[in-house]
Design a protein around this motif. Sequence first.
Motif, short mmCIF file in Angstrom:
data_model
loop_
_atom_site.label_atom_id
_atom_site.label_comp_id
_atom_site.label_asym_id
_atom_site.label_seq_id
_atom_site.Cartn_x
_atom_site.Cartn_y
_atom_site.Cartn_z
N ARG A 1 7.91 -3.48 -16.05
CA ARG A 1 7.29 -3.18 -14.75
C ARG A 1 7.85 -1.91 -14.14
NH1 ARG A 1 8.70 -3.93 -9.54
NH2 ARG A 1 6.99 -4.05 -8.01
N ASP A 2 9.19 -1.77 -14.16
CA ASP A 2 9.80 -0.59 -13.55
C ASP A 2 9.42 0.69 -14.29
OD1 ASP A 2 10.95 -2.39 -11.86
OD2 ASP A 2 13.03 -1.97 -12.41
N ALA A 3 9.26 0.60 -15.62
CA ALA A 3 8.88 1.78 -16.39
C ALA A 3 7.47 2.23 -16.02
CB ALA A 3 8.95 1.47 -17.89
N LEU A 4 6.56 1.29 -15.81
CA LEU A 4 5.20 1.64 -15.41
C LEU A 4 5.21 2.36 -14.06
CD1 LEU A 4 3.29 -1.63 -16.41
CD2 LEU A 4 3.11 0.61 -17.52
N LEU A 5 5.97 1.81 -13.11
CA LEU A 5 6.02 2.43 -11.79
C LEU A 5 6.73 3.78 -11.84
CD1 LEU A 5 6.88 -0.70 -9.62
CD2 LEU A 5 4.71 0.55 -9.66
N PHE A 6 7.79 3.87 -12.62
CA PHE A 6 8.54 5.13 -12.70
C PHE A 6 7.71 6.23 -13.33
CE2 PHE A 6 11.31 8.04 -15.03
CZ PHE A 6 12.14 8.49 -14.02
N MET A 7 7.00 5.91 -14.42
CA MET A 7 6.22 6.94 -15.11
C MET A 7 5.14 7.51 -14.20
SD MET A 7 7.67 7.29 -17.97
CE MET A 7 6.49 8.40 -18.70
N SER A 8 4.61 6.68 -13.30
CA SER A 8 3.56 7.17 -12.40
C SER A 8 4.12 7.74 -11.10
CB SER A 8 2.58 6.03 -12.09
OG SER A 8 3.24 4.96 -11.43
N GLY A 9 5.46 7.77 -10.99
CA GLY A 9 6.09 8.35 -9.80
C GLY A 9 6.03 7.46 -8.58
N ARG A 10 5.81 6.15 -8.75
CA ARG A 10 5.65 5.26 -7.61
C ARG A 10 6.81 4.29 -7.43
NH1 ARG A 10 0.44 2.08 -8.50
NH2 ARG A 10 1.18 2.08 -10.65
N LEU A 11 7.83 4.34 -8.26
CA LEU A 11 8.93 3.38 -8.17
C LEU A 11 9.81 3.68 -6.97
CD1 LEU A 11 10.45 0.99 -9.49
CD2 LEU A 11 11.82 2.70 -10.73
N ASP A 12 10.03 2.67 -6.15
CA ASP A 12 10.93 2.77 -4.99
C ASP A 12 12.34 2.46 -5.47
OD1 ASP A 12 12.36 2.61 -2.66
OD2 ASP A 12 11.11 1.07 -1.72
N THR A 13 13.20 3.47 -5.52
CA THR A 13 14.56 3.31 -6.06
C THR A 13 15.59 3.02 -4.98
OG1 THR A 13 14.91 5.71 -5.97
CG2 THR A 13 14.05 4.79 -8.03
N ALA A 14 15.16 2.76 -3.74
CA ALA A 14 16.11 2.47 -2.66
C ALA A 14 16.93 1.23 -3.00
CB ALA A 14 15.37 2.26 -1.34
N ARG A 15 18.20 1.26 -2.62
CA ARG A 15 19.09 0.14 -2.92
C ARG A 15 19.21 -0.79 -1.71
NH1 ARG A 15 24.32 2.70 -6.14
NH2 ARG A 15 23.12 3.75 -7.81
N GLY A 16 19.39 -2.08 -2.01
CA GLY A 16 19.61 -3.05 -0.96
C GLY A 16 18.35 -3.42 -0.22
N GLY A 17 18.53 -4.28 0.79
CA GLY A 17 17.39 -4.71 1.59
C GLY A 17 16.96 -6.12 1.24
N PRO A 18 15.96 -6.63 1.93
CA PRO A 18 15.51 -8.01 1.72
C PRO A 18 14.81 -8.19 0.38
CG PRO A 18 14.02 -6.86 3.19
CD PRO A 18 15.17 -5.94 2.97
N SER A 19 14.78 -9.44 -0.08
CA SER A 19 14.08 -9.76 -1.32
C SER A 19 12.57 -9.61 -1.13
CB SER A 19 14.39 -11.20 -1.75
OG SER A 19 15.76 -11.35 -2.01
#
Length: 260
Positions: free
Chosen positions: A112-130
């Motif tokens: 899932r993360d690879a799909l989002l990353f390849m399209s430039g849409r992955l949110d890489t922010a750390r922490g926060g609510p589930s």
Amino acid sequence: FADWLHSPDNPLFARVAVNRLWQWHFGEGLHRESSDFGRQTGRPTHPELLDWLASELVRSGYSLRHIHRLIVTSQAYRLDSSTRRAAGESADPDNRYLWRYPSHRIESQVVRDALLFMSGRLDTARGGPSVPVTDDSSRRRSIYFVHSHNDHNRFLAQFDDAGVQECYRRSESIVPQQSLAMVHSRLAVETASELRTRIDPDGKSPAPAFVARAFRLLLAREPSAEEASACAAELSADSAAARAGLVLALLNHHDFISIR
């Protein structure tokens, strides 16, 4: 207890740790029973290598990064994953002695993360609510989804999401639903559309150039002559939909969803 556990006088801790790192990269550890190093579970296939890696872990001050680097730069990690070498296949069909690299699919969260990353849409922010498992619009890393015995994100569940009791390794399966998820899911379709635009922003690249760029971006290699010809035939209509369809096909390629 912590001081005793990682003391150089207790080699078991370091052996277990490096065996699990090896299992992470190769799919199987040097000792297959990663959760039990007792006398009833057999011996490692490469005891000297296991001991050397364990001693390197201790010598480096328990630097996991150091062991990761040693493994991924090793000759064993860079072996071809092909099974075409008949001599190795007949002598060691289970590849216990590493005559080839054992190809295996990337984990569900990585898919899932690879799909989002390849399209430039992955949110890489750390922490926060589930993130609730039903939130299909979230672009956060998959590790932030709520995870319990009963609650799993639908996409992740198709690719053997980790069970709450699977501490050492995940169960693995190959089922038709996985291919269907990579072809028909909203995530895969949107990713293919975004990638088509990324590969050819103005929509004017010739078909051969588009195919070559798509292969380099998604599979990190050039297409073979046969692959280039087949892809060019699929792009005969030369429409945005045809190009997005080609990208979607490459997202389903073994070289994208597997470590080979």
